[in-house]
Write an enzyme that holds these catalytic residues in place. Structure first.
Site, short mmCIF file in Angstrom:
data_model
loop_
_atom_site.label_atom_id
_atom_site.label_comp_id
_atom_site.label_asym_id
_atom_site.label_seq_id
_atom_site.Cartn_x
_atom_site.Cartn_y
_atom_site.Cartn_z
CE LYS A 116 -4.13 -2.00 2.12
NZ LYS A 116 -3.69 -3.39 2.13
CD GLU A 200 -4.98 5.82 3.53
OE1 GLU A 200 -4.07 5.92 2.69
OE2 GLU A 200 -6.04 5.19 3.30
CG ASN A 235 -11.85 -1.18 8.58
OD1 ASN A 235 -12.40 -0.14 8.25
ND2 ASN A 235 -11.10 -1.28 9.67
CD GLU A 275 -10.48 -2.27 -2.72
OE1 GLU A 275 -10.40 -1.67 -1.63
OE2 GLU A 275 -10.74 -3.48 -2.81
CD GLU A 288 -6.58 -2.11 -0.55
OE1 GLU A 288 -5.51 -2.66 -0.28
OE2 GLU A 288 -7.63 -2.31 0.08
CG ASN A 290 -7.45 -5.49 -3.57
OD1 ASN A 290 -6.72 -5.83 -2.65
ND2 ASN A 290 -8.47 -4.67 -3.40
CG PHE A 348 -21.82 -9.03 13.33
CD1 PHE A 348 -22.59 -9.55 12.30
CD2 PHE A 348 -22.19 -7.82 13.89
CE1 PHE A 348 -23.71 -8.88 11.85
CE2 PHE A 348 -23.31 -7.14 13.45
CZ PHE A 348 -24.08 -7.67 12.42
#
Length: 670
Positions: A116, A200, A235, A275, A288, A290, A348
């Protein structure tokens, strides 16, 4: 074209690659660990090679074992799927040395985009708009605090080699930077073997929108529209759709052109995804790239008609891209729901176990819609603690967005999974959520709309009437069966009483039956709460998991599971227990005292099956609310257990390294 390829992966993505290879007439080789000996992808492939123990670090993540399997079987190429070795440049380089083709980009592109930090530098050089942040690796906590202060809060702490939501933390202040840096570093080290971190600026209320690209070795590169991936939790993407309900044509074109420019800058060859995060004004920033197939690729396939796996194989085989940019058309709308083995009612937390019942909806056309289910399990499969908790990716396509969403809602109601906890109730509730249906999304959607976690949707009065009608019809079918069995089980009068009440939670729904044909197909005429008589029809029989019928001519699909003296009914994100009873029985039940659940407030219970990574307190220690008590790792994610109030630890019942079951007592408090 290749004659035989090996899939260096497992689960649904291995099955997905096998399907395309089979369509192309290419033989396939599966690899499997001890835990996957009986897995679906092993059965689907033409050949299968055992590569080691259950732990991925000793099997799927060992390049030498994959290469040995290629040599043993004569596989000419390797498709990595996603995760595992899919973005490890050294693996690609070793394959090249051995004369084996990697079905994906060249090592240079993986190195440039897989990191990244480096990818952001390339993006800047290619004039792709980027998020403000640190260009260098963060050395330690002090360095993290200084950089975060310079950028300005909130910030995102991210693993350079990360993915799948692992190794990522949002920090709103210095204290959260310290904790986030430690957690992100630990997760990155455990998940990727690379603990480099960068920081960031965190864009508030952003949308996560990505562009799918295809590029060959002849310099041709196109984009296939976008996918909206804003519905995320921790995320991790939960629901994706294509196209985005937010983008206009001008923004789509600009994002696509920047994605192509970045791909060309690194000589990208294969399917890849660039992305972006997009703010409320449609300003977009590179996030980023992928360098692999994305989990959510099916929605792009559904709206473009392009098989991305097939294109990857053809590009790797040296073919020129046969699709031009002006030939890419976006048709209709597609939605993907990720079915995870996790308990939505317990924040979750991961769930493991065996699928005692697994009945996905049938794939193919359903009215105007199309259903697709990418999965790597079947009834009887085991969901292991060693791998990602994804069970399936349920997709629907329809001409319009709301039609695709409604088709997804029906498909989820028809998706039966028993033996583990799963997130279907949450996904079903999401399909009914007004903000989701209107397309007003951001990556904070779940946190904002479910701030206290997920609980089943509370039924409205109209919902309760439908649920009561379903529950009563099921009870009458059951009683009719007992009547036919007669004295072989127990005496039964066969008489259907006219007056009933159906208890759902604290509500009692009065029902009057005017006429009934309780033998399937059932047809009843009911009055609910003294209202007009309505008709209830269904072919449901005891033992079937899905009640499919009509209530007052409204089509309804709901899942039924028998409980003591009633039925659990799951429908559109609601989960209730319906207890049908005759009116006089209901009058007596209302006099019964309510049972009080046991007090567990003085116990720290393990919320999921997992490994106790650390115990952070000792017996006799006084702890303040919010302090860390213990950390449990499950399915590659660390879960921090914190004190909910000020307390004193009295007894420690477990030690670091213990494998714990759900509700195992970790410690006790005074």
């Amino acid at each position: 074209m290749f004659k035989k390829i090996l899939i260096a992966n497992r689960g649904e993505i291995a099955c997905r690659v096998i399907k395309s290879a089979r369509k192309m007439g290419i033989a396939t080789v599966a690899v499997y660990s001890d835990a996957d000996r009986d897995a679906v992808h092993v059965e689907m492939a033409d050949e299968a090679v055992h590569i080691g123990p259950a732990a991925a670090s000793e099997s799927y993540l060992v390049p030498e074992k994959i290469i040995a399997a290629c040599k043993e079987t004569g596989a000419e190429a390797v498709h990595p799927g996603y995760g595992f070795l899919s973005e490890r440049a050294s693996f690609c380089e070793e394959l090249e040395k051995q004369g084996i083709i990697f079905i994906g980009p060249k090592p240079r592109a993986i190195i440039a985009m897989g990191d990244k930090i480096e990818s952001k530098k390339f993006a800047n050089e290619a004039k792709v708009s980027t998020v403000p942040g640190s260009p260098d690796v963060i050395i330690d906590v002090a360095h993290a605090e200084r950089i975060a202060g310079e950028i300005g809060y909130p910030v995102m702490i991210k693993a350079s080699a990360g993915g799948g939501g692992k190794g990522m933390r949002i920090a709103w202040n210095k204290a959260e930077v310290r904790d986030g840096f430690e957690r992100a570093t630990s997760e990155a080290r455990n998940s990727f073997g690379d603990d480099r971190i960068f920081i960031e600026k965190f864009i508030v209320d952003p949308r996560h929108i990505e562009i799918q690209v295809l590029a060959d070795s002849f310099g041709n590169c196109i984009y296939l529209g976008e996918r909206e991936c804003s519905v995320q939790r921790r995320n991790q993407k939960v629901v994706e759709e294509a196209p985005s309900p937010f983008l206009d044509e001008a923004t789509r074109k600009a994002m696509g052109e920047q994605a192509v420019a970045l791909s060309k800058a690194v000589d990208y060859q294969s399917a890849g995804t660039v992305e972006f995060i997009v703010d409320k004004d449609r300003n977009f920033y590179f996030l980023e790239m992928n360098t692999r197939l994305q989990v959510e690729h099916p929605v792009t396939e559904l709206i473009t008609g392009i098989d991305l796996v097939e294109q990857m194989i053809r590009i790797a085989a040296g073919e020129k891209l046969a699709i031009k940019q002006n030939e890419v058309k976006l048709n209709g709308w597609a939605v993907e729901s990720r079915l995870y083995a996790e308990d939505p009612y317990r924040n979750f937390l991961p769930s493991i176990g065996r699928l005692t019942r697994y009945r996905p909806p049938l794939e193919g056309p359903v009215g105007k819609a199309v259903i697709r289910n990418d999965t790597g399990v079947t009834e009887g499969s085991e969901i292991s603690m060693f791998y990602d908790p994804m069970v399936a990716k349920l997709c629907t396509w329809a001409p319009t967005r709301l039609e695709a969403v409604d088709a997804m809602a029906d498909a989820l109601d028809n998706f039966v999974v028993d033996g583990i906890e799963h997130n279907i109730p949450f996904l079903a509730a999401l399909m009914q959520h007004p903000r989701w249906r209107e397309g007003r999304l951001s990556t904070a959607f779940i946190a904002e709309e479910f701030p206290d976690g997920f609980q089943p949707i509370s039924p409205t009065v109209d919902d309760l009437d439908v649920l009561a009608a379903i529950g009563l019809s099921a009870e009458l079918v059951r009683k009719e069966r007992l009547d036919r069995l007669g004295d072989r089980l127990r005496p039964h009068s066969g008489r259907i009483h006219a007056e009933w009440e159906v208890r759902i939670g604290d509500d009692y729904v009065p029902v009057i039956i005017r006429s009934s044909a309780a033998k399937p197909p059932v047809k009843l005429e009911l009055s609910l709460r003294g209202g007009d008589f309505v008709t209830v029809r269904s072919d449901w029989r005891p033992g079937e998991a899905v009640w499919d019928g009509y209530v007052n001519e409204r089509p309804v699909k709901a899942q039924l599971r028998p409980v003591s003296n009633g039925m659990r009914i799951d429908w559109k994100g609601m989960s209730v227990i319906a207890h049908p009873m005759q009116k006089h029985v209901a009058a007596l039940e209302k006099l019964m005292p309510v049972k009080i659940p046991p007090d567990t407030s003085k116990l720290l219970l393990c919320p999921m099956p997992g490994l106790l990574v650390s115990v952070n307190v000792s017996a006799g220690q006084e702890v303040k609310a919010g302090e860390t008590l213990a950390i449990v790792e499950a399915m590659k994610m660390e879960n921090v257990l914190r004190a909910e109030r000020d307390l004193t630890v009295s007894v420690i019942n477990a030690k670091q390294g213990d494998s714990l079951a759900v509700d195992a007592v970790i410690m006790e408090f005074d």
